[in-house]
Design a protein around this motif. Structure first.
Motif, short mmCIF file in Angstrom:
data_model
loop_
_atom_site.label_atom_id
_atom_site.label_comp_id
_atom_site.label_asym_id
_atom_site.label_seq_id
_atom_site.Cartn_x
_atom_site.Cartn_y
_atom_site.Cartn_z
N SER A 12 0.85 -1.19 0.00
CA SER A 12 0.00 0.00 0.00
C SER A 12 0.88 1.24 0.00
N LEU A 13 0.63 2.11 -0.97
CA LEU A 13 1.37 3.38 -1.03
C LEU A 13 0.35 4.50 -1.13
N ASN A 14 0.71 5.67 -0.64
CA ASN A 14 -0.22 6.78 -0.89
C ASN A 14 -0.17 7.13 -2.37
N LYS A 15 -1.27 7.73 -2.85
CA LYS A 15 -1.44 7.89 -4.30
C LYS A 15 -0.34 8.75 -4.93
N GLY A 16 0.12 9.76 -4.18
CA GLY A 16 1.17 10.62 -4.71
C GLY A 16 2.45 9.83 -4.96
N LEU A 17 2.80 8.98 -4.00
CA LEU A 17 4.00 8.17 -4.13
C LEU A 17 3.87 7.18 -5.29
N LEU A 18 2.68 6.60 -5.40
CA LEU A 18 2.43 5.64 -6.48
C LEU A 18 2.53 6.32 -7.85
N ARG A 19 1.97 7.55 -7.94
CA ARG A 19 2.06 8.30 -9.21
C ARG A 19 3.52 8.55 -9.57
N GLN A 20 4.32 8.94 -8.58
CA GLN A 20 5.74 9.22 -8.86
C GLN A 20 6.49 7.95 -9.22
N LEU A 21 6.13 6.85 -8.57
CA LEU A 21 6.75 5.56 -8.91
C LEU A 21 6.45 5.20 -10.37
N ASP A 22 5.19 5.37 -10.76
CA ASP A 22 4.81 5.02 -12.14
C ASP A 22 5.47 5.94 -13.15
N LYS A 23 5.62 7.21 -12.80
CA LYS A 23 6.29 8.17 -13.68
C LYS A 23 7.75 7.76 -13.85
N MET A 24 8.42 7.44 -12.73
CA MET A 24 9.82 7.03 -12.79
C MET A 24 9.97 5.72 -13.57
N GLU A 27 9.82 6.68 -17.16
CA GLU A 27 11.00 7.47 -17.57
C GLU A 27 12.26 6.60 -17.66
N LYS A 28 12.36 5.62 -16.78
CA LYS A 28 13.54 4.76 -16.80
C LYS A 28 13.41 3.60 -17.78
N GLY A 29 12.23 3.50 -18.42
CA GLY A 29 12.05 2.53 -19.49
C GLY A 29 11.74 1.11 -19.02
N TYR A 30 11.32 0.96 -17.77
CA TYR A 30 10.91 -0.38 -17.31
C TYR A 30 9.58 -0.73 -17.95
N ASP A 31 9.37 -2.02 -18.23
CA ASP A 31 8.10 -2.45 -18.81
C ASP A 31 6.96 -2.34 -17.81
N ASN A 32 7.28 -2.56 -16.56
CA ASN A 32 6.24 -2.45 -15.54
C ASN A 32 6.83 -2.13 -14.18
N ARG A 33 5.93 -1.78 -13.27
CA ARG A 33 6.25 -1.39 -11.91
C ARG A 33 7.04 -2.48 -11.18
N LEU A 35 9.19 -4.65 -12.29
CA LEU A 35 10.61 -4.67 -12.68
C LEU A 35 11.36 -3.50 -12.03
N ALA A 36 10.71 -2.35 -11.98
CA ALA A 36 11.34 -1.19 -11.34
C ALA A 36 11.57 -1.46 -9.86
N ILE A 37 10.56 -2.01 -9.21
CA ILE A 37 10.66 -2.28 -7.77
C ILE A 37 11.71 -3.35 -7.50
N ALA A 38 11.77 -4.37 -8.37
CA ALA A 38 12.78 -5.43 -8.17
C ALA A 38 14.19 -4.84 -8.21
N ASP A 39 14.45 -3.89 -9.12
CA ASP A 39 15.77 -3.25 -9.18
C ASP A 39 16.05 -2.43 -7.93
N MET A 40 15.02 -1.76 -7.43
CA MET A 40 15.19 -0.96 -6.21
C MET A 40 15.51 -1.87 -5.03
N VAL A 46 22.05 -4.98 -1.94
CA VAL A 46 23.51 -4.85 -2.11
C VAL A 46 24.06 -3.89 -1.07
N GLU A 47 23.41 -2.72 -0.93
CA GLU A 47 23.89 -1.74 0.04
C GLU A 47 23.84 -2.27 1.46
N HIS A 48 22.75 -2.94 1.78
CA HIS A 48 22.60 -3.49 3.12
C HIS A 48 23.68 -4.52 3.40
N ARG A 49 23.95 -5.36 2.40
CA ARG A 49 24.96 -6.40 2.58
C ARG A 49 26.34 -5.78 2.76
#
Ligand code: NI
Length: 142
Positions: A12-24, A27-33, A35-40, A46-49
């Motif tokens: 669950s995300l607030n709508k503003g955050l979801l809109r920005q996620l979909d815009k990004m 813009e980054k050329g992912y086929d869908n949300r 794939l973008a989230i998996a990269d994030m 990696v950083e945590h490790r």
């Protein structure tokens, strides 16, 4: 796709955050949300490790310096000879009459890479430097 298949969970995300996620995502050329989230997620894993386990890592150190600056080249070359086992490859570009760009590809323990990068970037005469560090990919699902 990993051999374990796909797992689903709902977020669950607030709508503003979801809109920005979909815009990004667009813009980054992912086929869908997903794939973008998996990269994030991978990026955070990696950083945590790197922060929690001093594991094998690899990366690049980018340096910009004026080669007329006294002793900067001796100092950088000296360090590169000393840590030659961590430095896989180097690239030197003469940017203009004064400035040199050097990119060092490094691998080793994350802590050792950070220490080496700090010493190179902190060397007298280095104008700007940046470390980009990542895992070696071994423990990370595609
Ligand atoms: Ni140069």
């Amino acid at each position: 796709m990993g051999e374990e298949g796909v797992g689903r969970f709902s977020v669950s995300l607030n709508k503003g955050l979801l809109r920005q996620l979909d815009k990004m995502t667009r813009e980054k050329g992912y086929d869908n949300r997903s794939l973008a989230i998996a990269d994030m997620v991978r990026s955070q894993l990696v950083e945590h490790r790197l922060e929690t386990v001093d594991g094998e890592a690899a990366g690049s150190v980018t340096l910009v310096y004026d080669h007329h600056s006294p002793r900067v080249q001796e100092s950088l070359t000296g360090m590169q000879h000393k840590f030659r086992e961590m430095i896989i490859s180097t690239l030197h570009v003469h940017l203009d009459h004064h400035n040199c760009l050097e990119v060092l590809v490094v691998r080793g323990k994350a802590s050792a890479i950070k220490m080496l990068a700090d010493r190179l970037i902190g060397a007298k005469g280095v104008k700007h430097g940046k470390l980009s560090i990542t895992g070696t990919g071994k423990d990370l699902p595609a």
